[in-house]
Design a protein around this motif. Structure first.
Motif, PDB file in Angstrom:
ATOM      1  N   ARG A  86      -3.885  -2.061  -8.653  1.00 29.74           N
ATOM      2  CA  ARG A  86      -2.774  -1.975  -7.701  1.00 29.74           C
ATOM      3  C   ARG A  86      -2.795  -0.651  -6.958  1.00 29.74           C
ATOM      4  O   ARG A  86      -2.405  -0.567  -5.801  1.00 29.74           O
ATOM      5  CB  ARG A  86      -1.442  -2.150  -8.421  1.00 29.74           C
ATOM      6  N   ARG A  89      -5.564  -1.127  -4.250  1.00 30.08           N
ATOM      7  CA  ARG A  89      -5.158  -2.019  -3.171  1.00 30.08           C
ATOM      8  C   ARG A  89      -4.106  -1.350  -2.305  1.00 30.08           C
ATOM      9  O   ARG A  89      -3.099  -0.879  -2.818  1.00 30.08           O
ATOM     10  CB  ARG A  89      -4.558  -3.317  -3.732  1.00 30.08           C
ATOM     11  N   GLY A  90      -4.333  -1.349  -1.010  1.00 29.73           N
ATOM     12  CA  GLY A  90      -3.347  -0.745  -0.119  1.00 29.73           C
ATOM     13  C   GLY A  90      -3.547   0.756   0.015  1.00 29.73           C
ATOM     14  O   GLY A  90      -3.146   1.359   0.992  1.00 29.73           O
ATOM     15  N   LEU A 104       3.865 -11.330   7.340  1.00 29.05           N
ATOM     16  CA  LEU A 104       4.983 -10.402   7.236  1.00 29.05           C
ATOM     17  C   LEU A 104       6.186 -11.149   6.670  1.00 29.05           C
ATOM     18  O   LEU A 104       6.423 -12.306   7.018  1.00 29.05           O
ATOM     19  CB  LEU A 104       5.328  -9.832   8.610  1.00 29.05           C
ATOM     20  N   ASN A 105       6.926 -10.477   5.805  1.00 31.16           N
ATOM     21  CA  ASN A 105       8.105 -11.089   5.213  1.00 31.16           C
ATOM     22  C   ASN A 105       9.193 -11.244   6.279  1.00 31.16           C
ATOM     23  O   ASN A 105       9.629 -10.260   6.872  1.00 31.16           O
ATOM     24  CB  ASN A 105       8.609 -10.211   4.067  1.00 31.16           C
ATOM     25  N   LEU A 108      12.603  -9.054   6.063  1.00 34.43           N
ATOM     26  CA  LEU A 108      12.613  -7.595   5.969  1.00 34.43           C
ATOM     27  C   LEU A 108      12.163  -7.009   7.306  1.00 34.43           C
ATOM     28  O   LEU A 108      11.290  -7.561   7.962  1.00 34.43           O
ATOM     29  CB  LEU A 108      11.659  -7.120   4.864  1.00 34.43           C
ATOM     30  N   ARG A 112      10.639  -1.486   6.969  1.00 36.03           N
ATOM     31  CA  ARG A 112      10.708  -1.524   5.497  1.00 36.03           C
ATOM     32  C   ARG A 112       9.378  -1.919   4.892  1.00 36.03           C
ATOM     33  O   ARG A 112       8.988  -1.444   3.839  1.00 36.03           O
ATOM     34  CB  ARG A 112      11.789  -2.513   5.046  1.00 36.03           C
ATOM     35  N   GLN A 113       8.687  -2.835   5.581  1.00 37.94           N
ATOM     36  CA  GLN A 113       7.411  -3.290   5.042  1.00 37.94           C
ATOM     37  C   GLN A 113       6.333  -2.226   5.185  1.00 37.94           C
ATOM     38  O   GLN A 113       5.463  -2.085   4.337  1.00 37.94           O
ATOM     39  CB  GLN A 113       6.997  -4.594   5.729  1.00 37.94           C
ATOM     40  N   GLU A 116       7.016   0.461   2.572  1.00 35.44           N
ATOM     41  CA  GLU A 116       6.663   0.114   1.196  1.00 35.44           C
ATOM     42  C   GLU A 116       5.280   0.625   0.811  1.00 35.44           C
ATOM     43  O   GLU A 116       5.100   1.228  -0.245  1.00 35.44           O
ATOM     44  CB  GLU A 116       6.724  -1.403   1.005  1.00 35.44           C
ATOM     45  N   VAL A 117       4.302   0.400   1.688  1.00 30.20           N
ATOM     46  CA  VAL A 117       2.941   0.795   1.339  1.00 30.20           C
ATOM     47  C   VAL A 117       2.821   2.312   1.294  1.00 30.20           C
ATOM     48  O   VAL A 117       2.130   2.878   0.444  1.00 30.20           O
ATOM     49  CB  VAL A 117       1.913   0.154   2.306  1.00 30.20           C
ATOM     50  N   ARG A 120       4.450   3.601  -1.860  1.00 32.62           N
ATOM     51  CA  ARG A 120       3.648   3.229  -3.017  1.00 32.62           C
ATOM     52  C   ARG A 120       2.452   4.164  -3.212  1.00 32.62           C
ATOM     53  O   ARG A 120       2.090   4.491  -4.325  1.00 32.62           O
ATOM     54  CB  ARG A 120       3.167   1.782  -2.843  1.00 32.62           C
ATOM     55  N   HIS A 121       1.828   4.588  -2.104  1.00 27.34           N
ATOM     56  CA  HIS A 121       0.546   5.278  -2.236  1.00 27.34           C
ATOM     57  C   HIS A 121       0.532   6.730  -1.761  1.00 27.34           C
ATOM     58  O   HIS A 121      -0.480   7.402  -1.878  1.00 27.34           O
ATOM     59  CB  HIS A 121      -0.541   4.512  -1.484  1.00 27.34           C
ATOM     60  N   MET A 165       0.175  -5.529  10.932  1.00 28.21           N
ATOM     61  CA  MET A 165      -0.610  -5.747   9.711  1.00 28.21           C
ATOM     62  C   MET A 165      -1.732  -4.729   9.611  1.00 28.21           C
ATOM     63  O   MET A 165      -2.036  -4.224   8.536  1.00 28.21           O
ATOM     64  CB  MET A 165      -1.205  -7.168   9.693  1.00 28.21           C
ATOM     65  N   ILE A 168      -0.306  -1.501   8.557  1.00 28.46           N
ATOM     66  CA  ILE A 168      -0.051  -1.486   7.121  1.00 28.46           C
ATOM     67  C   ILE A 168      -1.374  -1.303   6.364  1.00 28.46           C
ATOM     68  O   ILE A 168      -1.471  -0.527   5.420  1.00 28.46           O
ATOM     69  CB  ILE A 168       0.671  -2.780   6.683  1.00 28.46           C
TER      70      ILE A 168
END
Lengths: 336, 285
Positions: A86, A89-90, A104-105, A108, A112-113, A116-117, A120-121, A165, A168
């Motif tokens: 994990r 990834r990303g 894409l969600n 949201l 926000r999307q 998130e990445v 996270r990283h 995308m 991201i």
């Protein structure tokens, strides 16, 4: 220098009610840092499945990784725990998928999307985080990024969504960007814009790109190296222009011949490869393409050809028992 | 929010439901400030007095009459609505949280988790809900907390089934794979990516459940297993008043009417809410 990505002997199978489907068969290849590899193949050639398997995204069951290693930057992805994967990834490997409409969600906001990445990283917070988000949208060419961050995916067009995308995917400056049919769902002009964008990103950030597609045209434009896959195996691989000029695999030859060529009379019927893709639950014994190959020999039907060097161009390899350029030359002689 | 109100204005039934519901909630919330007679204090000289509008604002007036020990019915109804609404909303929220969480879990994880949870749901569906509620209250003893727990227990399965079905289709969508591809954990995908997508159906189930639970709460009270006297509750008032139904109709009519109106308004509002959140019906109007 060691290659950035080195896949060795990867075999992936699926358990289905019809039996075991041999999706990827002892696949081995490597990608150098900074290289752009275009992987071409039709549906069921194993081009997407082997990537999912490598990234730990393959649904298991029914999928099963029988054997293989995937060395990325000196680490074997296959040996990693879910938690370690994990983090890769990303972070070090970014991914872009086919359908920007559903990647894409819908509930949201884009911001926000994207956030998130990054959360996270990276260690970015507060205004720095927001500044990076705006910068990313600017990089992928989205106008008014500040306002766009607070909008929902349905307020974006298909091309704009694919740009998001890519933003991201590129957010954490990945070493490797994997694009799985990333322009397939887009119309031609938008596709051209996205390809320009990816080329620009490659130039600016030196990202290694793995571009999976079934479109020879896209590969010709973007890739340094082309790898043609069929039946879960590599049929041919090499630098783009020599492969396009003198294909050594009958499959590559067929694919290139079925492209509509510019300037040709509209009356000309497009060439088609006869037959249909092999049923991988019951794969052909020899060369998977042999049953559809007009140049196939007895040996092709019974024995799987190993990947061999073609000779004149370094890195150009083919898996075939026959010598295609020689056969084609003969054909031309006869025609004359 | 602006669109919400605009759309509500266009729907007659939804608007009526919303206004009625607001009114009921308002009265319930502000009951202590309404200068009502004590709902628990009886006046035996005025037992079973009929509704009268004479001297409406004088102390000791009973506009909706009194019950068999002379307690003011209007006051008991309003105070009873506090209990009913408290019980019903807590049970709906509790059942909603548990049911939604389990539904997402079962739908997303699949496999053993899914099979066990759904069999549990099947088993519970096979037992009449009222019987189950009676059993649990009888075992634990009637109290406000236990009634809430029992009602939530009968409620979670409805959320769980609907949410699970939604999640089954959501988890195949590409954005879930994208979330995996940026390194999101399973927990994060379930509650950051999937949950916002199922809030709408959960909300709709919630309004339908609210109406059902109000009736069930009244039924439990009617059977003497709800909130215990002297705390007023609608079901209890019905139960106590039914003996006098032929001689003092007001003892059962008004609490019954309160139940009907509350359930009706919740249903009208819930129907509109469902239409509003379904893009297909919303755009047709």
């Amino acid at each position: 220098m060691a290659p950035l990505l080195d896949i060795r002997n990867l075999t992936v199978e699926f358990d289905t009610p019809e039996g075991t489907v041999h999706a990827v068969n002892s696949l081995s290849y490597s990608v150098e840092a900074g290289e752009t590899l275009g992987i071409v193949g039709e549906s069921g050639s194993g081009k997407s499945v082997h990537i999912l398997a490598m990234m730990g995204l393959l649904p298991m069951p029914p999928g099963r990784i029988v054997s293989g290693e995937a060395w990325f930057d000196g680490q074997n992805l296959m040996d990693m725990s879910d938690r370690e994967l994990r983090a890769v990834r990303g972070g070090q490997i970014g991914m872009v998928f086919q359908d920007p409409m559903s990647s894409l969600n819908p509930v949201l906001t884009v911001g926000r999307q994207l956030r998130e990445v990054l959360v996270r990283h990276t260690d970015l917070t507060g205004t720095k985080l927001r500044a990076r988000m705006i910068e990313l949208l600017e990089i992928v060419g989205i106008p008014h990024p500040e306002a766009r961050l607070d909008q929902y995916p349905h307020e974006f067009s298909g091309g704009m969504r694919q740009r998001v995308m890519i933003a991201i995917g590129m957010a954490c400056n990945p070493r490797l960007l994997v694009a799985d049919e990333a322009t397939t769902a887009l119309d031609v002009t938008v596709q051209a814009q996205i390809l320009d964008l990816v080329r620009q990103l490659k130039q600016d950030f030196g990202t290694t790109v793995l571009w999976i597609t079934h479109d020879m045209g896209v590969v010709a434009e973007l890739a340094d190296t082309i790898q043609v896959m069929y039946g879960g195996r590599i049929m041919e691989r090499g630098p783009v222009s020599p492969v396009f000029r003198t294909p050594h695999s009958a499959y590559t030859h067929g694919l290139l011949k079925s492209l509509p060529d510019e300037g040709a009379r509209a009356q000309r019927r497009l060439y088609q490869i006869n037959g249909s893709p092999p049923n991988m639950a019951n794969p052909p014994k020899g060369d998977p393409f042999a049953p559809r190959n007009p140049y196939a020999t007895e040996r092709c039907l019974n024995e799987v050809p190993p990947l061999r060097d073609v000779g004149d161009v370094p890195g150009h390899k083919v898996a075939a028992w026959y010598d295609l350029p020689a056969l084609l030359a003969q054909e031309n002689e006869v025609a004359k | 929010m602006k669109n919400l109100i605009k759309d509500l204005m266009r729907s007659k039934a939804g608007l009526i439901g919303a206004i009625l519901l607001l009114l009921i909630v308002f009265v319930a919330v502000f009951a202590p400030f309404l200068d009502l007679p004590d709902p628990t204090r009886g006046d035996l000289r005025a037992r079973l007095a009929g509704p009268t509008w004479d001297g409406l604002f004088s102390p000791g007036a009973h506009p909706l009459g009194t019950d068999e020990v002379g307690r003011d019915i209007l006051s008991r109804m309003i105070h009873g609505s506090r209990v009913t609404l408290l019980v019903a909303t807590t049970a709906v929220v509790l059942g909603g949280i548990v049911g939604t969480a389990l539904g997402i879990w079962a739908g997303y994880k699949g496999g053993l988790v899914d099979r066990v949870l759904m069999r549990l749901v099947d088993i519970q569906l096979a037992i009449p809900l009222m019987l189950l509620a009676l059993l649990v209250v009888a075992a634990l003893g009637p109290s406000l907390r236990n009634v809430v727990l029992v009602l939530a227990l009968t409620s979670w399965i409805r959320y769980a089934r609907i949410i699970r079905a939604q999640v089954l289709s959501l988890r195949e969508r590409e954005f879930v794979q994208s979330a995996h591809a940026i390194g999101a954990s399973t927990m994060r995908i379930m509650f950051f990516h999937i949950l916002p997508n199922v809030l709408t159906p959960a909300l709709v189930v919630g309004t339908l459940e609210l109406a059902r639970i109000i009736i069930m709460d009244s039924a439990l009270s009617f059977l003497g297993l709800g909130v215990q006297p002297p705390t007023p509750s609608w079901g209890r008032m019905l139960a106590d008043g039914r003996v006098y139904i032929s001689s003092a109709w007001w003892t059962v009519t008004f609490p019954g009417l309160a139940i009907v109106l509350t359930v009706l308004s919740v249903n009208l509002f819930g129907d509109w809410l469902r239409d509003y959140f379904d893009p297909k019906t919303r755009n047709k109007k």
